[in-house]
Motif scaffolding. Structure first.
Motif, PDB file in Angstrom:
ATOM      1  N   ASN A  43      24.825 -31.047 -97.756  1.00  0.00           N
ATOM      2  CA  ASN A  43      24.374 -32.442 -97.720  1.00  0.00           C
ATOM      3  C   ASN A  43      24.866 -33.138 -96.457  1.00  0.00           C
ATOM      4  O   ASN A  43      24.118 -33.864 -95.797  1.00  0.00           O
ATOM      5  CB  ASN A  43      24.874 -33.204 -98.948  1.00  0.00           C
ATOM      6  CG  ASN A  43      24.182 -32.762-100.225  1.00  0.00           C
ATOM      7  OD1 ASN A  43      23.166 -32.071-100.197  1.00  0.00           O
ATOM      8  ND2 ASN A  43      24.744 -33.141-101.351  1.00  0.00           N
ATOM      9  N   TYR A  48      21.395 -35.710 -95.805  1.00  0.00           N
ATOM     10  CA  TYR A  48      20.749 -36.135 -97.046  1.00  0.00           C
ATOM     11  C   TYR A  48      20.898 -35.034 -98.076  1.00  0.00           C
ATOM     12  O   TYR A  48      21.215 -33.889 -97.752  1.00  0.00           O
ATOM     13  CB  TYR A  48      19.262 -36.456 -96.827  1.00  0.00           C
ATOM     14  CG  TYR A  48      18.471 -35.318 -96.238  1.00  0.00           C
ATOM     15  CD1 TYR A  48      17.891 -34.339 -97.046  1.00  0.00           C
ATOM     16  CD2 TYR A  48      18.282 -35.218 -94.863  1.00  0.00           C
ATOM     17  CE1 TYR A  48      17.164 -33.298 -96.502  1.00  0.00           C
ATOM     18  CE2 TYR A  48      17.546 -34.181 -94.314  1.00  0.00           C
ATOM     19  CZ  TYR A  48      16.994 -33.221 -95.139  1.00  0.00           C
ATOM     20  OH  TYR A  48      16.283 -32.196 -94.602  1.00  0.00           O
ATOM     21  N   LEU A  50      19.333 -32.743-101.380  1.00  0.00           N
ATOM     22  CA  LEU A  50      18.085 -32.185-101.899  1.00  0.00           C
ATOM     23  C   LEU A  50      18.152 -32.236-103.423  1.00  0.00           C
ATOM     24  O   LEU A  50      19.107 -31.761-104.022  1.00  0.00           O
ATOM     25  CB  LEU A  50      17.905 -30.735-101.432  1.00  0.00           C
ATOM     26  CG  LEU A  50      17.763 -30.537 -99.935  1.00  0.00           C
ATOM     27  CD1 LEU A  50      17.722 -29.054 -99.596  1.00  0.00           C
ATOM     28  CD2 LEU A  50      16.522 -31.220 -99.412  1.00  0.00           C
ATOM     29  N   VAL A  51      17.136 -32.833-104.026  1.00  0.00           N
ATOM     30  CA  VAL A  51      17.107 -33.004-105.472  1.00  0.00           C
ATOM     31  C   VAL A  51      15.871 -32.313-106.019  1.00  0.00           C
ATOM     32  O   VAL A  51      14.763 -32.523-105.531  1.00  0.00           O
ATOM     33  CB  VAL A  51      17.080 -34.507-105.840  1.00  0.00           C
ATOM     34  CG1 VAL A  51      17.035 -34.695-107.336  1.00  0.00           C
ATOM     35  CG2 VAL A  51      18.266 -35.223-105.233  1.00  0.00           C
ATOM     36  N   GLU A  52      16.078 -31.482-107.040  1.00  0.00           N
ATOM     37  CA  GLU A  52      14.944 -30.816-107.690  1.00  0.00           C
ATOM     38  C   GLU A  52      14.418 -31.709-108.811  1.00  0.00           C
ATOM     39  O   GLU A  52      15.174 -32.234-109.613  1.00  0.00           O
ATOM     40  CB  GLU A  52      15.373 -29.475-108.273  1.00  0.00           C
ATOM     41  CG  GLU A  52      15.646 -28.425-107.231  1.00  0.00           C
ATOM     42  CD  GLU A  52      15.923 -27.062-107.826  1.00  0.00           C
ATOM     43  OE1 GLU A  52      15.971 -26.929-109.074  1.00  0.00           O
ATOM     44  OE2 GLU A  52      16.090 -26.128-107.048  1.00  0.00           O
ATOM     45  N   THR A  53      13.100 -31.881-108.846  1.00  0.00           N
ATOM     46  CA  THR A  53      12.459 -32.679-109.883  1.00  0.00           C
ATOM     47  C   THR A  53      11.335 -31.861-110.507  1.00  0.00           C
ATOM     48  O   THR A  53      10.691 -31.065-109.828  1.00  0.00           O
ATOM     49  CB  THR A  53      11.830 -33.970-109.311  1.00  0.00           C
ATOM     50  OG1 THR A  53      12.241 -34.187-107.981  1.00  0.00           O
ATOM     51  CG2 THR A  53      12.180 -35.160-110.119  1.00  0.00           C
ATOM     52  N   GLU A  84      12.967 -32.658-103.384  1.00  0.00           N
ATOM     53  CA  GLU A  84      12.781 -33.895-102.633  1.00  0.00           C
ATOM     54  C   GLU A  84      14.060 -34.258-101.903  1.00  0.00           C
ATOM     55  O   GLU A  84      15.156 -33.894-102.324  1.00  0.00           O
ATOM     56  CB  GLU A  84      12.400 -35.033-103.587  1.00  0.00           C
ATOM     57  CG  GLU A  84      11.084 -34.811-104.294  1.00  0.00           C
ATOM     58  CD  GLU A  84      10.781 -35.901-105.300  1.00  0.00           C
ATOM     59  OE1 GLU A  84      11.709 -36.613-105.734  1.00  0.00           O
ATOM     60  OE2 GLU A  84       9.606 -36.041-105.658  1.00  0.00           O
ATOM     61  N   ARG A  85      13.935 -34.991-100.830  1.00  0.00           N
ATOM     62  CA  ARG A  85      15.087 -35.477-100.078  1.00  0.00           C
ATOM     63  C   ARG A  85      15.563 -36.777-100.712  1.00  0.00           C
ATOM     64  O   ARG A  85      14.766 -37.596-101.152  1.00  0.00           O
ATOM     65  CB  ARG A  85      14.709 -35.727 -98.626  1.00  0.00           C
ATOM     66  CG  ARG A  85      14.317 -34.474 -97.910  1.00  0.00           C
ATOM     67  CD  ARG A  85      13.885 -34.791 -96.504  1.00  0.00           C
ATOM     68  NE  ARG A  85      13.523 -33.565 -95.827  1.00  0.00           N
ATOM     69  CZ  ARG A  85      12.536 -33.451 -94.976  1.00  0.00           C
ATOM     70  NH1 ARG A  85      11.807 -34.507 -94.677  1.00  0.00           N
ATOM     71  NH2 ARG A  85      12.271 -32.304 -94.402  1.00  0.00           N
ATOM     72  N   LYS A  86      16.899 -36.937-100.729  1.00  0.00           N
ATOM     73  CA  LYS A  86      17.480 -38.156-101.292  1.00  0.00           C
ATOM     74  C   LYS A  86      18.563 -38.660-100.352  1.00  0.00           C
ATOM     75  O   LYS A  86      19.425 -37.897 -99.907  1.00  0.00           O
ATOM     76  CB  LYS A  86      18.086 -37.864-102.666  1.00  0.00           C
ATOM     77  CG  LYS A  86      18.705 -39.061-103.316  1.00  0.00           C
ATOM     78  CD  LYS A  86      19.321 -38.706-104.638  1.00  0.00           C
ATOM     79  CE  LYS A  86      20.069 -39.912-105.182  1.00  0.00           C
ATOM     80  NZ  LYS A  86      20.925 -39.545-106.288  1.00  0.00           N
ATOM     81  N   ALA A  87      18.521 -39.951-100.055  1.00  0.00           N
ATOM     82  CA  ALA A  87      19.535 -40.563 -99.197  1.00  0.00           C
ATOM     83  C   ALA A  87      20.883 -40.545 -99.909  1.00  0.00           C
ATOM     84  O   ALA A  87      20.962 -40.709-101.130  1.00  0.00           O
ATOM     85  CB  ALA A  87      19.148 -41.994 -98.861  1.00  0.00           C
ATOM     86  N   ILE A  88      21.953 -40.297 -99.151  1.00  0.00           N
ATOM     87  CA  ILE A  88      23.299 -40.280 -99.716  1.00  0.00           C
ATOM     88  C   ILE A  88      24.229 -41.139 -98.863  1.00  0.00           C
ATOM     89  O   ILE A  88      23.944 -41.417 -97.698  1.00  0.00           O
ATOM     90  CB  ILE A  88      23.869 -38.841 -99.805  1.00  0.00           C
ATOM     91  CG1 ILE A  88      23.893 -38.175 -98.422  1.00  0.00           C
ATOM     92  CG2 ILE A  88      23.124 -38.013-100.813  1.00  0.00           C
ATOM     93  CD1 ILE A  88      24.616 -36.852 -98.376  1.00  0.00           C
ATOM     94  N   GLU A  93      30.215 -38.871 -99.633  1.00  0.00           N
ATOM     95  CA  GLU A  93      30.036 -37.414 -99.725  1.00  0.00           C
ATOM     96  C   GLU A  93      31.197 -36.694 -99.047  1.00  0.00           C
ATOM     97  O   GLU A  93      31.677 -35.678 -99.546  1.00  0.00           O
ATOM     98  CB  GLU A  93      28.708 -37.003 -99.091  1.00  0.00           C
ATOM     99  CG  GLU A  93      28.268 -35.602 -99.405  1.00  0.00           C
ATOM    100  CD  GLU A  93      27.712 -35.421-100.804  1.00  0.00           C
ATOM    101  OE1 GLU A  93      27.452 -34.261-101.175  1.00  0.00           O
ATOM    102  OE2 GLU A  93      27.535 -36.412-101.539  1.00  0.00           O
TER     103      GLU A  93
END
Length: 124
Positions: A43, A48, A50-53, A84-88, A93
């Motif tokens: 990350n 960013y 990575l989130v699995e949906t 999908e990409r997710k802002a962190i 982090e």
């Protein structure tokens, strides 16, 4: 019929020695923490997460024939996994990664002792 599906899993477990199963149990937490460390490092490297949906889509499939001979189509739900990409929060982090590395270092010591105990309790 279901017992046939369980048979390969039982054979796989039977192939594991008591020592291997003991070591696997002893290293379980360390493996999990190392997975979290790898995820946090990735990350931070990307900037960013990575989130699995799970996404449900519908496909039209042939599901039979009508009495008059025409083809009958049905809508069938198809589930897909989308990454999908997710802002962190990069600072958050990095702090999480520092805590995970401390936890990993503590677990390495604990795990080494447990593995040694497994090897002594169940010599090959």
């Amino acid at each position: 019929m279901r017992p046939l599906f369980a048979l390969p899993a039982l054979l796989l477990l039977a192939a594991c020695s008591e020592q291997q199963m003991c070591i696997s149990r002893a290293t379980q937490d360390l493996r999990a923490v190392r997975g979290f460390v790898n995820e946090a490092e990735g990350n931070l490297a990307r900037g960013y997460a990575l989130v699995e949906t799970q996404v449900v889509d519908y496909e039209r499939k042939l599901c039979g024939v009508k009495p008059n001979g025409d083809k009958k189509y049905c809508r069938v739900a198809v589930e897909e996994t989308v990454v999908e990409r997710k802002a962190i929060d990069l600072d958050g982090e990095a702090a999480k990664l520092a805590v995970l590395r401390q936890k990993e270092a503590a677990l390495v010591l604990k795990t080494d002792a447990q593995v040694l105990a497994c090897q002594q309790a169940y010599p090959d």
